[in-house]
Design an enzyme around this catalytic site. Structure first.
Site, PDB file in Angstrom:
ATOM      1  N   LYS A 243       1.121  -1.302   0.039  1.00 26.73           N
ATOM      2  CA  LYS A 243       0.126  -0.265   0.408  1.00 26.73           C
ATOM      3  C   LYS A 243       0.599   1.244   0.075  1.00 26.73           C
ATOM      4  O   LYS A 243       1.988   1.416   0.617  1.00 26.73           O
ATOM      5  CB  LYS A 243      -0.994  -0.073   0.979  1.00 26.73           C
ATOM      6  CG  LYS A 243       0.056  -0.176   2.345  1.00 26.73           C
ATOM      7  CD  LYS A 243      -1.224  -0.212   3.683  1.00 26.73           C
ATOM      8  CE  LYS A 243      -0.423   0.475   5.120  1.00 26.73           C
ATOM      9  NZ  LYS A 243      -1.287  -0.358   6.477  1.00 26.73           N
ATOM     10  N   HIS A 256      -6.140  10.731   5.523  1.00 23.67           N
ATOM     11  CA  HIS A 256      -7.381  10.331   6.817  1.00 23.67           C
ATOM     12  C   HIS A 256      -8.459  12.439   6.597  1.00 23.67           C
ATOM     13  O   HIS A 256      -9.363  11.629   7.787  1.00 23.67           O
ATOM     14  CB  HIS A 256      -6.459  10.083   8.311  1.00 23.67           C
ATOM     15  CG  HIS A 256      -6.247   8.854   8.240  1.00 23.67           C
ATOM     16  ND1 HIS A 256      -5.375   8.573   7.804  1.00 23.67           N
ATOM     17  CD2 HIS A 256      -6.600   7.654   8.260  1.00 23.67           C
ATOM     18  CE1 HIS A 256      -4.333   7.884   7.639  1.00 23.67           C
ATOM     19  NE2 HIS A 256      -5.658   7.121   8.453  1.00 23.67           N
ATOM     20  N   ASP A 329      -8.273   1.458   0.290  1.00 24.70           N
ATOM     21  CA  ASP A 329      -7.908   1.906   1.629  1.00 24.70           C
ATOM     22  C   ASP A 329      -9.147   2.205   2.841  1.00 24.70           C
ATOM     23  O   ASP A 329     -10.390   2.063   2.057  1.00 24.70           O
ATOM     24  CB  ASP A 329      -7.556   3.270   1.920  1.00 24.70           C
ATOM     25  CG  ASP A 329      -6.486   3.542   3.078  1.00 24.70           C
ATOM     26  OD1 ASP A 329      -7.043   2.796   3.954  1.00 24.70           O
ATOM     27  OD2 ASP A 329      -5.390   4.113   2.373  1.00 24.70           O
TER      28      ASP A 329
END
Length: 941
Positions: A243, A256, A329
């Site tokens: 990732k 985020h 994700d």
């Protein structure tokens, strides 16, 4: 596996040189209380210690079995059950029954494919996993973000080094074993998928979220280590997940919180960001996690990569040829969750090609929505079946039949973690080779600012007496240390970060460089950053420091490694894995060689099976039980590493005091090489002594009797000058078994100031009588006969040539600068009696338990300082002296004795005589006083 050499197997009484002179005299007197210091140091011999790897079973590659299981499962599923396999919801094993019941209900009702776990502890995690697996018709995929081990999510999870620490170490074998240990931990807990390794290239120092999670700035370095993790995770039954495709390294936003833009061109992406992914795919990575990233070079529409068919289906799967599982994700992240609805974002991720929908906030509605698209033909049933079958095949591989794995002992794990930091610690600057500190008889201060600092203090204290100062913040440090800084020659300023993330200047605050202003420019200042070295990026005042060290993390392993490097016990080989600024660029790092000082290590570090070393324990305990001795210290050092250091038993048979590693023993005749011989080697290196000279050349006027002045020192030191073995000087001072009152008193007074034992003082002039007794004995034939007597003259020569008392000379010129703090003559002048082991219960001469005084009567009558006896030491400091000899006169990067002098003294001096000068050696055909297999390069006492 090569068997442990007989050197270690052999009984302790043969392993140790106790020196016959004092020990055997005791035995003849049948004195029961004899304590022994044991030093076993084997770097002089080359042996092959190998611990065999426990081979692990290879993963099942039976495609027919996997296909059959997956097809059977698929054929019995409804459409909704198939769609449920694409979902992995979040669970927190520490959030109580209500939360766990909700997760369990969702697993049952929605026939989910898996669970990603977050906060919890090992015990409640395993209970939750068992509970949910029992509730599921099809085995669940259990996943976790465990980039640096499960400690990333579990409070009691095992903590492994961060990726950037592994990048600084850049040792693929270490990365391989760290990956194996991570896999083992996951397997033991019931985790099948580790959402790791991070394949992002840390190309932007302003990146707020990747940084320490990336192996580094070099695409090749990142690719090399990512491949090791992929291979070892999967070989050990854990599914890897590289990732965050197509690369989160060159961003300045945290996905985020918002959608980052990757502004690289396609050419730049392929050369840098995509290279580790391509390499991982090539070697068979099972899954790729797609990041929430706006990558215009791959999809000009601005669609996040995790929702982009162009990036996933066209580029990742078609152009790059990836056929494994595509994982989104977390779909609750603000980068996508803010713009798209909870259901819409899940559906879009699936349509774009994500096989596993991670952390969806809408499950039931998303399943219904996807099912509806299948029913109306927007998504084909064939695609559902193919993608579900792919998941089921991976479940068979990693859940149903995961194959074997490699096991590690706790000690092996500790050794490997320590090895990573040993290789990673990076010396960014070392002007004038200021460090390692060469001579330890200097004023050193360690100033630590922050939390969790004790490990550094203890690791330093193992090497030197240092003044330690600890402050929780810079303000306190400035107030507390500003008036002390001028007192020290070396100041080690250590900043201990509470985080490696960019927040609050990486946990070091905004004012930490204010402390630099109080440091004197003319001192040897070292700065150590126990945290993210990016904190140095915009710091002013670094010119105050001769040495700057990047330690990457604030833990015991990093602190131990830094202490060993600063004091010359370990080399510094780490390279900066990314660029900090113009001063500290990628691959910066001064290579600092091992300084020759003994390093505290472990047998595993040298591939020695610690179970074999337990045989030493057995020998020691058996000897104590058989009353060979009441207690002992045993130390084994190999190749400059202390791999075994233990103490056994009590100070005496009647004592309640257990032997500790720092306790001092009378080392008896070993004083000959650890004291007087070392002293003349030092003098010879300074041109003040020569073995070819005679006693008379150095002590003229009073040694002519019986031709003693003509004794060649080389012959005397090789024990073939014709001297008798020894003389019981004390006997002339006894009358009917009692001390003569004209020679001794029971208290110190004028003329009687030489202390022999507790409440026994001998007349000062009696030393002349001792030398007169020696000189009155006619010399015999020049043949080998071991003798103490020559060392009485060596003491005199040292004192004449140095113009100092021998004990002061040795301490000032050798023991203190070497950092040997537990070796001395007359230990009661330096240490508490409780840390000195009693030597014997002397019922013949002194009529007392000899405690803190030298056992040898002749040395005692000279005031405790003899050329042949008198030294007290612990095994650790004695090992340091032996390492000095093995290093050909170097220790802690400082030369004390010339190499040619060491060679001269340790080789055989005369044909037919195995002896060196002061040193014992093997017989020409092997054996003698040492192991029969010892090479002719071996020497000792």
């Amino acid at each position: 596996m090569t068997k442990l050499p007989d050197l270690i197997k052999i009984q302790a009484k043969y392993v140790i040189y106790l020196n016959a002179c004092s020990y055997f005299r005791n035995m003849k007197r049948k004195i029961p209380q004899i304590s022994i210091l044991i030093l076993l140091i084997v770097p002089v011999l080359v042996f092959s210690f190998r611990r065999p790897d426990r081979s692990f079973t290879k993963l099942s590659k039976n495609a027919d079995q996997s296909d059959h299981w997956a097809m059977t499962k698929l054929s019995n599923m409804t459409l909704e059950e198939k769609i449920g396999q694409f979902f992995m919801i979040a669970a927190y094993s520490n959030q109580g029954e209500k939360h766990l019941a909700e997760v369990e209900q969702s697993v049952r009702n929605n026939k989910l494919g898996g669970i990603i776990f977050f906060q919890g502890e090992k015990e409640n995690l395993q209970k939750a996993i068992n509970r949910f697996q029992t509730s599921s018709k099809t085995p669940l995929f259990i996943g976790m973000d465990a980039e640096w081990g499960t400690n990333m999510r579990l409070f009691d999870g095992e903590r492994f080094p961060y990726a950037y620490t592994l990048g600084a170490a850049d040792d693929l074998e270490l990365s391989k074993e760290i990956a194996q240990m991570m896999a083992l931990e996951c397997r033991e807990l019931g985790i099948h998928m580790n959402f790791s390794p991070v394949a992002d290239v840390h190309a932007n120092p302003n990146n707020p979220v990747i940084g320490f999670r990336s192996f580094g700035e070099s695409p090749k370095l990142v690719a090399d280590h990512v491949k090791q993790f992929v291979i070892e995770f999967e070989r050990n039954g854990i599914m890897s997940c590289v990732k965050h495709f197509p690369g989160h390294g060159n961003t300045e936003k945290d996905s985020h919180k918002e959608l980052p833009i990757v502004s690289s061109t396609k050419k730049e992406l392929e050369a840098i960001d995509l290279f580790p992914f391509r390499e991982s795919i090539r070697i068979g990575a099972s899954s790729v996690m797609v990041g929430h990233l706006n990558v215009p070079a791959l999809d000009p529409s601005g669609t996040p990569a995790s929702l982009s068919k162009k990036i996933i289906k066209e580029y990742l799967q078609h152009e790059m040829g990836f056929s494994g599982l595509v994982i989104s994700d977390a779909l609750n992240m603000d980068a996508v969750a803010k713009k798209y609805g909870k259901t819409e974002v899940v559906v879009k991720a699936f349509e774009a090609g994500c096989d596993i929908l991670l952390f969806p906030e809408s499950v039931e509605d998303a399943i219904v929505s996807i099912a509806q698209k299948v029913k109306n033909g927007t998504i084909s049933k064939k695609e559902i079946d193919e993608r579900c079958l792919k998941i089921l095949k991976h479940k068979h591989k990693f859940v149903v039949k995961p194959g074997g794995y490699k096991e590690f002992t706790p000690a092996k794990k500790e050794m490997l973690k320590q090895s990573v930091f040993n290789a990673a610690i990076t010396v960014l600057k070392n002007e004038e080779n200021s460090f390692p500190i060469r001579k330890l008889d200097t004023k050193i201060a360690r100033v630590s600012i922050g939390m969790h600092t004790a490990g550094f203090r203890d690791a330093i204290q193992a090497y030197a007496d240092v003044d330690h100062f600890h402050y929780f913040n810079v303000e306190d440090a400035i107030a507390g240390f500003k008036n002390k800084a001028q007192q020290y020659d070396y100041i080690i300023s250590a900043f201990h970060a509470n985080t490696v993330r960019p927040k609050d200047r990486f946990g070091l605050g905004s004012d930490w460089d204010d402390f630099f202003e109080l440091l004197p420019q003319n001192k040897k200042n070292a700065l150590v950053i126990f945290g993210n070295p990016l904190a140095l990026r915009n710091v002013k005042g670094l010119d105050k420091f001769k040495t700057i060290v990047a330690a990457y993390e604030n833990n015991q392993y990093a602190q131990t490694s830094v202490a060993q490097i600063l004091f010359g016990a370990a080399p510094a080989i780490g390279k900066l894995p990314f660029t900090i600024n113009e001063q500290f660029k990628r691959e910066s790092g001064e290579q600092v060689a091992w300084g020759g000082r003994l390093q505290f290590s472990s047998p595993e570090a040298l591939s020695i099976d610690p179970q074999i070393l337990k045989k030493i324990d057995k020998i020691a305990l058996n000897s104590i039980q058989k009353k060979a001795f009441p207690g002992c210290q045993i130390l084994v050092a190999v190749k400059g590493k202390i791999i075994y250091r233990k103490s056994f038993g009590k100070h005496t048979y009647e004592s309640a005091d257990s032997v500790k590693n720092n306790d001092l023993y009378d080392i008896a005749s070993v004083s000959k090489i650890a004291g007087s011989t070392l002293g003349i080697m030092f003098l010879q290196s300074q041109g003040k002594f020569n073995l070819g000279n005679t006693i008379g050349d150095y002590l003229p006027g009073w040694t002519h009797k019986n031709n003693y002045d003509k004794i060649v020192l080389k012959e005397m030191m090789a024990h073939q000058a014709g001297l008798p073995a020894w003389i019981p000087f004390y006997k002339r001072t006894l009358s009917k078994g009692e001390l003569k009152p004209e020679i001794y008193t029971n208290r110190k007074q004028k003329g009687f100031e030489t202390n022999v034992a507790n409440d026994i003082w001998i007349m000062n002039s009696y030393s002349d009588s001792i030398y007169e007794q020696i000189l009155s004995v006619p010399l015999g034939a020049k043949k080998y006969e071991y003798s103490d007597l020559g060392y009485y003259f060596i003491k005199k020569i040292i004192e004449k040539q140095s113009a100092e008392k021998m004990d002061d000379f040795l301490y000032k010129n050798l023991y203190a600068p070497m950092g040997l703090r537990r070796i001395c003559y007359n230990p009661l002048n330096h240490f508490d009696k409780t840390s000195i082991v009693p030597t014997e219960n002397d019922q013949v001469f002194r009529k007392q338990v000899v405690h803190g005084y030298v056992h040898d009567p002749g040395a005692a009558m000279l005031g405790g300082v003899g050329g042949h006896a008198g030294l007290f030491a612990n095994a650790t400091d004695l090992a340091g002296l032996m390492q000095l000899f093995l290093n050909k006169g170097m220790y802690g990067n400082h030369r004390y004795v010339n190499e040619n002098v060491v060679d001269e003294y340790t080789r055989a001096q005369f044909y037919g005589n195995r002896r060196g000068c002061g040193f014992d050696r093997p017989l020409a055909n092997g054996g003698g006083s040492c192991f029969v297999g010892a090479s002719q390069l071996s020497f000792g006492h």
